[in-house]
Design a protein around this motif. Structure first.
Motif: not given
Length: 458
Positions: A174-189, A377-389
């Motif tokens: 999850s942190r990797m996904l957040v980091g990727a989104n954050s870097r993309a947003s910083r690049l856009t700005r 979509r990946a975040h959603s899968r992470v959330a489903h996996l957490r619930s399943a665990l």
């Protein structure tokens, strides 16, 4: 239920206490103490970025003190959200009434209880214990009634260790996904900033075709006229589907109806980086809906600035710097007002250049939006996996059972017998004290004793 497991009410295996009520009217400033609020308690972690102080008299300090290993559970909002306080040392810290402090006294590990409450929250198991139609609350008595599935203590440890191993890897993803989104947003700005370098700026007040207006506070009511939720601002595009039914008529809501081209910003947020974030209604809404007091409406003068351009540059450095430096904090919430917005410096190009900028940004953001969609979509899968665990953990399917381990039921029986004996001892001490005091009236003694029994049973 797996062999060796048992069921107990939370109040049987833990002490619970609500925190101290904040009363500014009685605040003297003579006994300041740090305290945690609902906003400080997130799932599995304590956020210490914004810790406030309140008056706590020396006589109350022990009652509201936190100790390492205490479980803090949110009483309101996202009920059940919980985290373990791991603070140590000599620094004192308390907790506010919006939080329950839970201290296990029976056969349950605090880490196991934390994960179990998250499991109940994800599966809807806390709903029937919550009160309130709009903002949910979890009263202390209802918290104590929540049934807890209890494996043997050794199995609880294995469950916690296994969960933490799996969940730590999910958290890293999850942190990797957040980091990727954050870097993309910083690049856009950064690219937007370079594109706007040297552009003249004007205060927002000079770019309006109508005065700024705050929405109206409207309680929820089934069958009422729809009003947006603050979550409608997410993503920069106003989502009119994010609405609730409010206690007002269409006539009352008319001054606050949204229209194509309206730009809305949030008036307050617990994060300085999120206050003043905006969203544009790009298309006709299709349904009538009004906006609440948590938003401010901006209607741009399209002879000077296009609403799409205003939305595009709203995250530019000059705008964000002004909003974040001007925001004021009250009870941990950062807020802005119309005066602050009117003074916001906005980059302005010619109308032709604005249109070119919008088209350039559309091309730039297309792959970023696709990447963001994949990340969601990946975040959603992470959330489903957490619930399943969590589901496997509390059905006995995550780790093996050991029939040699003492069952939780036996441990609970000893606990209940001990509690029964303590009640009997208190009753006997009470009778002895009354006899020594000379109470000989049988009827009076029976009534007092019966009342005492009733109180104990409750």
């Amino acid at each position: 239920m797996p062999p060796g497991w048992a069921v107990a009410r939370l109040g049987e295996v833990a002490d619970t206490t609500l925190g101290k009520m904040l009363d500014k009217a009685k605040s003297t400033g003579n006994h300041p103490a740090k305290y945690l609020r609902n906003v400080n308690v997130q799932w599995g972690r304590i956020d210490l970025e914004d810790v406030l102080t309140m008056d706590i008299h020396p006589d109350e300090r022990e009652l509201f003190a936190l100790k390492s290993g205490d479980l803090l559970v949110c009483e309101g909002g996202e009920v059940g959200r919980s985290a373990i306080w791991r603070g140590g040392g000599t620094e004192y810290i308390a907790f506010q009434k919006a939080l329950h402090r839970v201290r296990p006294t029976g056969p349950v590990l605090v880490e196991y209880l934390r994960y179990y409450l998250e499991f109940l929250s994800r599966t809807g198991g806390l709903k029937k214990f919550s009160t309130g139609s709009t903002i949910k609350h979890l009263p202390q008595q209802r918290l104590r009634e929540i049934p807890i599935l209890l494996p043997p203590l050794a199995e609880q440890r294995r469950i916690v260790e296994s969960l933490e191993g799996y969940l730590s890897r999910l958290g890293a993803a999850s942190r990797m996904l957040v980091g990727a989104n954050s870097r993309a947003s910083r690049l856009t700005r950064q690219l937007v900033g370079e594109k706007l370098r040297g552009a003249p700026v004007q205060p927002l007040k000079e770019l309006l075709r109508a005065p700024l207006i705050n929405g109206r506070s409207v309680p929820s009511e089934e069958g009422g006229f729809p009003v947006l939720r603050l979550t409608a601002l997410k993503g920069g595009v106003l989502n009119v589907a994010e609405a609730k039914e409010g206690r007002w008529t269409r006539q009352e809501a008319e001054p606050f109806l949204v229209a194509k081209g309206d730009f809305f910003v949030s008036r307050g947020n617990g994060s300085k980086q999120l206050v003043g974030r905006g969203a544009l209604l790009k298309h006709a809404p299709g349904v009538e809906v009004a906006f609440p007091d948590t938003m401010i409406r901006i209607r741009a003068n399209d002879e000077i600035i296009l609403s799409d351009f205003l939305c595009a540059v709203w995250d530019s450095n000059s705008v964000r710097r002004h909003i974040e430096e001007s925001a004021r904090t009250t009870a941990g919430i950062y807020k802005i007002n119309q005066k602050i917005l009117e003074a916001t410096p906005v980059p302005v190009l010619t109308l032709e250049e604005q249109q070119e900028f919008i088209e350039w940004l559309e091309v730039l953001e297309a792959p970023l939006r696709q990447a963001e969609h994949l990340a969601q979509r990946a975040h959603s899968r992470v959330a489903h996996l957490r619930s399943a665990l969590l589901g496997r953990a509390f059905s006995g399917a995550l780790v093996a059972q050991d029939p040699k381990e003492e069952s939780a039921e036996k441990h609970l029986e000893r606990l209940r017998l001990g509690a029964s004996g303590a009640i009997g001892n208190r009753a006997r001490r009470s009778r002895t004290a009354r006899k020594k005091a000379g109470g000989q009236n049988g009827t009076q003694n029976y009534s007092q004793h019966h009342a005492a029994q009733q109180e104990i049973d409750l």
